[in-house]
Scaffold this motif. Sequence first.
Motif, short mmCIF file in Angstrom:
data_model
loop_
_atom_site.label_atom_id
_atom_site.label_comp_id
_atom_site.label_asym_id
_atom_site.label_seq_id
_atom_site.Cartn_x
_atom_site.Cartn_y
_atom_site.Cartn_z
N ALA A 1 0.83 -1.19 0.00
CA ALA A 1 0.00 0.00 0.00
C ALA A 1 0.87 1.24 0.00
N ASP A 2 0.42 2.28 -0.75
CA ASP A 2 1.14 3.54 -0.76
C ASP A 2 0.91 4.29 0.55
N ASP A 3 -0.29 4.20 1.09
CA ASP A 3 -0.65 4.86 2.33
C ASP A 3 -0.32 3.95 3.50
N PRO A 4 0.57 4.40 4.43
CA PRO A 4 0.94 3.55 5.57
C PRO A 4 -0.28 3.10 6.36
N ALA A 5 -1.33 3.94 6.39
CA ALA A 5 -2.53 3.58 7.14
C ALA A 5 -3.23 2.38 6.53
N GLU A 6 -2.98 2.15 5.24
CA GLU A 6 -3.62 1.03 4.56
C GLU A 6 -2.70 -0.18 4.49
N ALA A 7 -1.51 -0.08 5.08
CA ALA A 7 -0.55 -1.17 4.99
C ALA A 7 -0.93 -2.36 5.86
#
Length: 236
Positions: A137-143
Motif C-alpha cells: 500500500a502507498d498509504d501507511p494507514a492502509e498497509a
Amino acid sequence: MAETHVLFVEDDDVIREATQLALERDGFVVTAMPDGLAGLEAFRANRPDIALLDVMVPGLDGVSLCRRIRDESTVPVIMLSARADSIDVVLGLEAGADDYVTKPFDGAVLVARIRAVLRRFGHASGPDRGGAAAAEADDPAEAVLRFGDLEVDTEGMEVRKGGRNVALTPTEMRLLLEFSNAPGTVLSRDRLLERVWDYGWGGDTRVVDVHVQRLRGKIGQDRIETVRGFGYKLRG
C-alpha cells in the motif's frame, strides 16, 4: 549480484554429479551431499540460499531433513521425488517444502523451478508477478489489513492473530497476501499456482492444497474457505 548457494542432497552418484555440474554451469554454487545427515551438517555449516532434497536418501530421509531445516530456517526447499503420485510428495510439502520436482527431470526445468522459488524469496533478480507486490500500500494507514482478529502488515511482512505474531514461511506469506488482496473473492488453484508459485505452465495443485492447509493451521481453520470445484477464498 551475489552467487546463489544450493544445497543438493542426493544418494545416487550419477544424478548427484550430473545435476551438480548442470547447476554450476548455470552459475550456482553447489554443495552436494550423499545422505541426509551429511546434508544437515552442510546446511548448518553453509546456510545455503536454497535446498534440493531427494525424498529417499539414507541416514535421514528427505522429509525428515526438510522438517529439521524448517525448524531452524525459512530457506526455500524443493523436494525431488521419483514418483509424482507418491505420498512422500505430500509429506514433504507438509513438512515445509515449498515445491517439488519429479525425477527424472530436465536440467532446464529444474533451473527454472529453482529460479522461480528464489524470485519469490527475493534471492534472485527478475520481475515479480506475485501477489506480494500487489498487496503493498502507498498509504501507511492502509498497509495493515484486518480480517477479524487477523492483521496482515503488507509493508513489515508480519502477521498477527489476536495480537500475537504468527510465524510464516515466505511462501505462506505470499499466499496470505494473495488472499488478503482479494478478500471474499474465490481464487482458483491455477491462479494461485501462477501468482504465488510463478508457474507459467500447469502445475500440481496439491502444492496449493497443502500450503493452504498449513496456512489454516496458523491463522485459523475457518479463515480460508474451500469453494468446492472452484478454489479458496479469504473470509473478511
